[in-house]
Scaffold this motif. Structure first.
Motif, short mmCIF file in Angstrom:
data_model
loop_
_atom_site.label_atom_id
_atom_site.label_comp_id
_atom_site.label_asym_id
_atom_site.label_seq_id
_atom_site.Cartn_x
_atom_site.Cartn_y
_atom_site.Cartn_z
N TRP A 165 0.95 3.87 6.83
CA TRP A 165 -0.23 3.07 6.48
C TRP A 165 -0.70 2.30 7.71
O TRP A 165 0.12 1.82 8.51
N ALA A 171 -3.12 4.61 3.44
CA ALA A 171 -1.76 5.12 3.25
C ALA A 171 -1.82 6.61 2.89
O ALA A 171 -2.50 7.00 1.93
N ARG A 217 1.12 4.17 -2.96
CA ARG A 217 0.92 5.58 -2.69
C ARG A 217 2.12 6.38 -3.20
O ARG A 217 1.98 7.49 -3.75
N GLU A 254 0.83 -1.21 0.00
CA GLU A 254 0.00 0.00 0.00
C GLU A 254 0.87 1.26 0.00
O GLU A 254 0.55 2.25 -0.68
N ILE A 255 1.94 1.24 0.77
CA ILE A 255 2.82 2.41 0.81
C ILE A 255 3.52 2.61 -0.53
O ILE A 255 3.63 3.73 -1.03
#
Length: 550
Positions: free
Chosen positions: A435, A441, A400, A396-397
């Protein structure tokens, strides 16, 4: 400990330059330079008064070798206290390819066979740290009380100021059972949409092998402070070119010996490798500075920047590394590469050369390191690391970060993706991204980044719940967090508002209310907390759990 010295005189036929060894004793703990920086609390805690814990005391000796004029013979006589590691150094040469070094040691009155030491120019630091002396790799000899050494050159040059180094790293009861940092619990490989990076394996930290942190000041105050590179892009695999015949309890002493040799004999700031792995499958922290961070090592000359070095303890020109060694090496590499979003199957440009993100030392230049039997397993290592990473570098990071424009826009990851109590975080060059499953995030940048780092993702504000944006007051900025927000304007500065006060402030209209922007942080008052704003105060009562305006 009572030591019985021994004396031996031999004549040995050699070719080239002939050298002999008289005896000089140099204390293990040289006085720190006058300009050495004072130790920090972390240094003192890490040191754990290591010297007082030794059952066998450490010692360090440098024995100068001298040329015997007009002869092809070298004479070596040495009266020594017991030592455990030996190496040979000489003034820096542009290339030591023409230097051949042999040693043999005496144990219990018997001389072992001569052994050729590995001459290695390409392990070492870059730039300002400097390489003060060239030399061999040190080798572990267990317990010896006599030494003979010969150095020959095949190019006709002379070798002034060569020295044989005898190191007794000492033995501690703690060497039998060194503590390791807990490993991050392993998780099953998850779908790409919610996959966490591969966790940190169990690694014995520097206190566990008895690192004397005062030794980092030996070559000047600048060496005491660790240096960092900008990111981690590649892993270099090495071997120590040492013996393969060592016990589990001897490994901490071997690492202490390498540490002393790299610092006192070679002139480096610290142990050259970032990590080491022994034949029993245990991992050890090398160079000081934080295992999770991109600590600048001295492992692969000209390629230390943006890489880390993991060295397997042994000589793998002679034997194959154990399965336990290879598996732990794979886990270290997977942890470091996955946290920094690097595929083990990719390539990278370092110092103008195209290299694999997982490479052997010999991929950078002509060297035998990491030994033919280890180098042949680099392909297996890449595939194993890829499997441990779930064959993906997406989190997820990471996604982003890509939405923000990728590394070109936000910089490389510095502190790779790491767990917090409630989620995960990655520090990039220009911003931080946090996150959690509850918040998603979001990035934190600029002055907000610095302020939030002080508070911490597990502090009173909680994780961010959105990006930084313009406030309702002209020229102001704000960023929401799970338990409050950060507010800033040129006139008022930056302050957090959290908890009960934040909920009341939000209900009133926050910075758009008659209170205006915060002009202080929260502070304690009798019966609760209070915070000042441009046009009033908010006071939270611990007893009533209500907030009052004044």
């Amino acid at each position: 400990m009572r030591v019985t010295p021994s004396l031996r005189l031999t004549l040995t036929a050699v070719t080239g330059l002939a050298l002999f060894v008289p005896v000089i004793h140099v204390p293990w703990n040289d006085p720190a330079p006058a300009d050495a920086a004072p130790l920090s609390a972390q240094d003192i805690e890490s040191a754990h008064d290591v010297e007082s814990a030794y059952d066998v005391e450490p010692s360090y000796r440098e024995l100068p070798l001298r040329q015997v004029s007009g002869t092809r013979l070298s004479s070596a006589s040495a009266q020594t206290q017991p030592f455990g590691m030996v190496g040979v150094t000489w003034p820096v040469r542009a290339s030591s390819a023409a230097v051949e070094v042999k040693v043999r040691v005496q144990r219990n009155g018997t001389w072992a066979a001569w052994e050729r030491l590995t001459v290695e120019d390409d392990h070492g630091p870059d730039g300002a740290e400097g390489k003060q002396r060239s030399g061999t790799e040190p080798i572990w000899v267990g317990t010896a009380d006599g030494v003979e050494a010969s150095v020959t050159t095949t190019d006709g040059t002379t070798m002034p100021d060569a020295k044989v180094i005898l190191i007794q790293p000492g033995f501690r009861a703690a060497d039998n059972d060194p503590p390791a940092t807990p490993a991050t619990p392993e998780q099953p490989i998850q779908p790409e949409a919610s996959r966490a990076p591969y966790g940190m394996p169990r690694i014995v930290g520097r206190p566990g092998w008895g690192a004397d942190e005062k030794l980092r000041s030996h070559n000047g105050a600048a060496c005491a402070k660790p240096k960092y590179t900008s990111t981690v892009q590649a892993a270099f695999v090495h071997h120590t070119a040492d013996t393969n015949n060592y016990t589990s309890a001897q490994v901490p002493a071997m690492i202490r010996g390498m540490y002393a040799y790299h610092v006192k004999s070679r002139g480096w700031c610290d142990l050259g490798y970032n990590f080491l792995v022994d034949k029993f499958g245990r991992a050890w922290e090398g160079r000081y500075g934080g295992m999770q961070l991109p600590v600048l090592g001295a492992h692969t000359g000209s390629f230390n920047a943006n890489s880390f070095g993991v060295s397997l303890i042994g000589n793998f020109d002679k034997v194959a590394p154990s399965a336990q060694m290879m598996e732990m090496t794979a886990r270290i590499v997977a942890w470091k590469l996955d946290a920094n979003y690097r595929s083990p199957l990719a390539t990278v440009i370092l110092d103008g050369s195209k290299l694999g993100t997982v490479s052997g030392h010999r991929d950078t230049k002509a060297t035998a390191c990491p030994g033919k039997n280890l180098y042949s397993k680099i392909g297996w290592l890449k595939q194993r690391v890829n499997a441990l990473m779930g064959k993906s570098v997406s989190t997820e990071i990471y996604r982003r970060a890509q939405q923000h424009g990728g590394y070109r826009a936000i910089g490389q990851p510095f502190w790779g993706e790491h767990p917090t109590r409630s989620g995960r975080a990655t520090y990039f060059g220009a911003l931080d991204i946090y996150w959690s499953a509850r918040t998603g995030a979001w990035s934190v940048r600029g002055g907000f980044k610095a302020q939030f780092r002080k508070i911490g993702p597990d502090g009173f504000l909680g994780m961010p719940t959105g990006e930084q944006r313009n406030g309702r007051v002209s020229g102001s900025r704000k960023q929401p967090f799970r338990n409050g927000a950060l507010y800033w304007s040129p006139k008022t500065g930056m302050f957090p508002v959290a908890g009960l006060i934040s909920r009341k402030y939000g209900a009133l209209g926050a910075e758009g209310s008659r209170l205006g922007l915060p002009t202080s942080g929260m502070y304690k008052v009798n019966g609760g907390q209070q915070q000042r704003f441009q046009h009033g105060k908010l006071t939270a009562s611990t007893r009533t759990q209500k907030v009052y305006i004044s």
